[in-house]
Scaffold this active site. Structure first.
Site, mmCIF file in Angstrom:
data_model
loop_
_atom_site.group_PDB
_atom_site.id
_atom_site.type_symbol
_atom_site.label_atom_id
_atom_site.label_comp_id
_atom_site.label_asym_id
_atom_site.label_seq_id
_atom_site.Cartn_x
_atom_site.Cartn_y
_atom_site.Cartn_z
ATOM 1 N N ARG A 1 19.062 33.967 -42.647
ATOM 2 C CA ARG A 1 19.948 34.603 -41.519
ATOM 3 C C ARG A 1 20.220 33.358 -40.453
ATOM 4 N NH1 ARG A 1 17.330 39.539 -41.201
ATOM 5 N NH2 ARG A 1 18.154 41.001 -39.918
ATOM 6 N N ARG B 1 19.537 56.544 -38.401
ATOM 7 C CA ARG B 1 18.671 55.894 -39.638
ATOM 8 C C ARG B 1 17.264 56.626 -39.490
ATOM 9 N NH1 ARG B 1 18.302 49.924 -41.271
ATOM 10 N NH2 ARG B 1 17.899 49.510 -38.992
ATOM 11 N N ARG C 1 13.236 53.458 -36.526
ATOM 12 C CA ARG C 1 12.708 52.181 -36.145
ATOM 13 C C ARG C 1 12.974 51.659 -34.730
ATOM 14 N NH1 ARG C 1 15.376 48.377 -40.920
ATOM 15 N NH2 ARG C 1 15.421 47.098 -38.950
ATOM 16 N N LYS D 1 22.566 47.116 -46.519
ATOM 17 C CA LYS D 1 21.968 46.113 -47.335
ATOM 18 C C LYS D 1 20.794 46.716 -48.073
ATOM 19 C CE LYS D 1 21.026 43.251 -44.028
ATOM 20 N NZ LYS D 1 21.970 43.935 -42.964
ATOM 21 N N ARG E 1 21.414 43.318 -31.522
ATOM 22 C CA ARG E 1 21.250 42.872 -33.087
ATOM 23 C C ARG E 1 22.820 42.408 -33.516
ATOM 24 N NH1 ARG E 1 18.555 47.603 -35.575
ATOM 25 N NH2 ARG E 1 18.607 46.311 -37.532
HETATM 26 P P1 AP5 Z 1 20.320 50.261 -44.158
HETATM 27 O O1 AP5 Z 1 20.408 50.096 -45.775
HETATM 28 O O2 AP5 Z 1 18.896 50.754 -43.834
HETATM 29 O O3 AP5 Z 1 21.052 49.052 -43.502
HETATM 30 P P2 AP5 Z 1 20.611 47.335 -43.636
HETATM 31 O O4 AP5 Z 1 21.870 46.757 -43.593
HETATM 32 O O5 AP5 Z 1 19.334 47.102 -44.429
HETATM 33 O O6 AP5 Z 1 20.134 47.446 -41.912
HETATM 34 P P3 AP5 Z 1 18.834 46.611 -41.337
HETATM 35 O O7 AP5 Z 1 18.840 47.175 -39.899
HETATM 36 O O8 AP5 Z 1 17.729 47.050 -42.149
HETATM 37 O O9 AP5 Z 1 19.274 45.069 -41.340
HETATM 38 P P4 AP5 Z 1 18.877 44.324 -40.439
HETATM 39 O O10 AP5 Z 1 19.211 43.110 -41.040
HETATM 40 O O11 AP5 Z 1 19.165 44.455 -39.106
HETATM 41 O O12 AP5 Z 1 17.367 44.411 -40.307
HETATM 42 P P5 AP5 Z 1 15.978 43.799 -40.933
HETATM 43 O O13 AP5 Z 1 15.083 44.843 -41.254
HETATM 44 O O14 AP5 Z 1 16.469 42.902 -41.988
HETATM 45 O O15 AP5 Z 1 21.326 51.370 -43.697
HETATM 46 C C1 AP5 Z 1 21.336 51.779 -42.453
HETATM 47 C C2 AP5 Z 1 21.581 53.306 -42.172
HETATM 48 O O16 AP5 Z 1 23.004 53.894 -42.956
HETATM 49 C C3 AP5 Z 1 20.531 54.062 -43.174
HETATM 50 O O17 AP5 Z 1 20.316 55.333 -42.459
HETATM 51 C C4 AP5 Z 1 21.185 54.520 -44.453
HETATM 52 O O18 AP5 Z 1 20.742 55.759 -44.955
HETATM 53 C C5 AP5 Z 1 22.578 54.498 -43.674
HETATM 54 N N1 AP5 Z 1 23.679 53.871 -44.809
HETATM 55 C C6 AP5 Z 1 23.665 52.898 -45.674
HETATM 56 N N2 AP5 Z 1 24.844 52.626 -46.236
HETATM 57 C C7 AP5 Z 1 25.557 53.830 -45.935
HETATM 58 C C8 AP5 Z 1 26.947 54.158 -46.445
HETATM 59 N N3 AP5 Z 1 27.435 53.319 -47.161
HETATM 60 N N4 AP5 Z 1 27.402 55.132 -45.759
HETATM 61 C C9 AP5 Z 1 26.886 56.158 -44.907
HETATM 62 N N5 AP5 Z 1 25.358 55.822 -44.661
HETATM 63 C C10 AP5 Z 1 24.855 54.595 -45.208
HETATM 64 O O19 AP5 Z 1 15.313 42.895 -39.708
HETATM 65 C C11 AP5 Z 1 14.881 43.463 -38.726
HETATM 66 C C12 AP5 Z 1 14.193 42.369 -37.914
HETATM 67 O O20 AP5 Z 1 13.291 41.476 -38.592
HETATM 68 C C13 AP5 Z 1 15.308 41.413 -37.158
HETATM 69 O O21 AP5 Z 1 15.861 41.815 -35.962
HETATM 70 C C14 AP5 Z 1 14.429 40.125 -36.903
HETATM 71 O O22 AP5 Z 1 13.575 40.251 -35.859
HETATM 72 C C15 AP5 Z 1 13.434 40.268 -38.218
HETATM 73 N N6 AP5 Z 1 13.816 39.372 -39.325
HETATM 74 C C16 AP5 Z 1 14.118 39.709 -40.670
HETATM 75 N N7 AP5 Z 1 14.737 38.884 -41.423
HETATM 76 C C17 AP5 Z 1 14.699 37.669 -40.527
HETATM 77 C C18 AP5 Z 1 15.024 36.442 -40.918
HETATM 78 N N8 AP5 Z 1 15.456 36.077 -42.148
HETATM 79 N N9 AP5 Z 1 15.128 35.583 -39.885
HETATM 80 C C19 AP5 Z 1 14.719 35.706 -38.676
HETATM 81 N N10 AP5 Z 1 14.113 37.101 -38.321
HETATM 82 C C20 AP5 Z 1 14.233 37.999 -39.246
#
Ligand code: AP5
Length: 217
Positions: A88, A122, A155, A13, A166
């Site tokens: 979420r 990552r 991370r 994402k 997760r």
């Molecule tokens: P990346 O683009 O970083 O993936 P992502 O989908 O953004 O994954 P996240 O882990 O950031 O999502 P998340 O939803 O768990 O975490 P968030 O930060 O929102 O890509 C991943 C890797 O793959 C990278 O290395 C990239 O280079 C590679 N890649 C990407 N696309 C590729 C492809 N097509 N091919 C090959 N490689 C690829 O949330 C973190 C924490 O915050 C949560 O656990 C929670 O505690 C809190 N939080 C955040 N939002 C909320 C909410 N709305 N409600 C409650 N808690 C929340």
């Protein structure tokens, strides 16, 4: 244009949102990035959310909704935004519908084995948040951000035991949100199993098609 990107952790994402933000000149708002920044700054909000972040648990709805509302009221969101990681929960989706209903929700899907490999490799910039992958999107110089030269870090929630937590949480929480947006005719599902350079043009053309359909492009 108000966009929401949903999908399991590691589906890409943040990676696709960076590209869409550049193409359409709208801000990429990641609730995860906002929380990690607050933890780094040691703010009151950061102290409140640190426990949840390190364990891959959800931050309580009332905290997240207030943070998003405040962020979307800033000037740079007037032409639109990309929300990454929010909503979420169903309560968050309902709240968003009340203060900034999205125009389009992109639902990214990929196989679990692909996701685990992406999260384990990552690396993120400790300063500007740019996202890399040791194998798929390596920086020019290992361990250093191409954009700002700061060190890259792993991370805390990308440890294997937290990744499993997760993914389990995602499966439990997400199907009602997907149905919620399906019922409103806002959901488009995109397969993200392929490499990012193949997925990004699909994402961009899906958004362009949507805008053309509304006479906005
Ligand atoms: P990346 O683009 O970083 O993936 P992502 O989908 O953004 O994954 P996240 O882990 O950031 O999502 P998340 O939803 O768990 O975490 P968030 O930060 O929102 O890509 C991943 C890797 O793959 C990278 O290395 C990239 O280079 C590679 N890649 C990407 N696309 C590729 C492809 N097509 N091919 C090959 N490689 C690829 O949330 C973190 C924490 O915050 C949560 O656990 C929670 O505690 C809190 N939080 C955040 N939002 C909320 C909410 N709305 N409600 C409650 N808690 C929340």
């Amino acid at each position: 244009m108000k966009l929401v990107f949903i999908g399991p952790p590691g589906v890409g994402k943040g990676t696709y949102a960076q590209a869409v933000s550049q193409r359409f000149q709208i801000p990429h708002i990641s609730t995860g990035d906002i929380f990690r920044e607050e933890v780094k700054r040691g703010s009151e909000l950061g102290r409140k959310v640190q426990y949840y972040l390190e364990r891959g648990l959800l931050v309580p709805d009332e905290i997240v909704v207030e943070v998003v509302k405040a962020r979307l009221s800033q000037d740079d969101c007037r032409r639109g935004f990309i929300l990454d990681g929010f909503p979420r929960t169903l309560a968050q989706a309902e709240a968003l519908e009340g203060f900034a209903p999205p125009d389009l929700v992109l639902n990214f899907v990929a196989d679990d084995s692909v996701i685990v490999e992406r999260l384990s490799g990552r690396r993120v910039c400790s300063k500007c948040g740019a996202i890399y992958h040791v194998k798929y999107m390596p920086p020019r110089f290992p361990g250093t951000c191409d954009k700002c030269g700061a060190p890259l870090v792993v991370r805390k929630d990308d440890r294997p035991e937290v990744i499993a937590e997760r993914l389990a949480l995602y499966r439990e929480q997400f199907s009602p949100i997907i149905s919620y947006y399906e019922r409103r005719g806002k959901l488009v599902t995109i397969s993200a199993n392929a490499q990012a350079p193949e997925v990004i043009p699909v994402v961009i053309s899906t958004i362009e098609r949507f805008l053309r359909g509304r006479g906005q492009l």
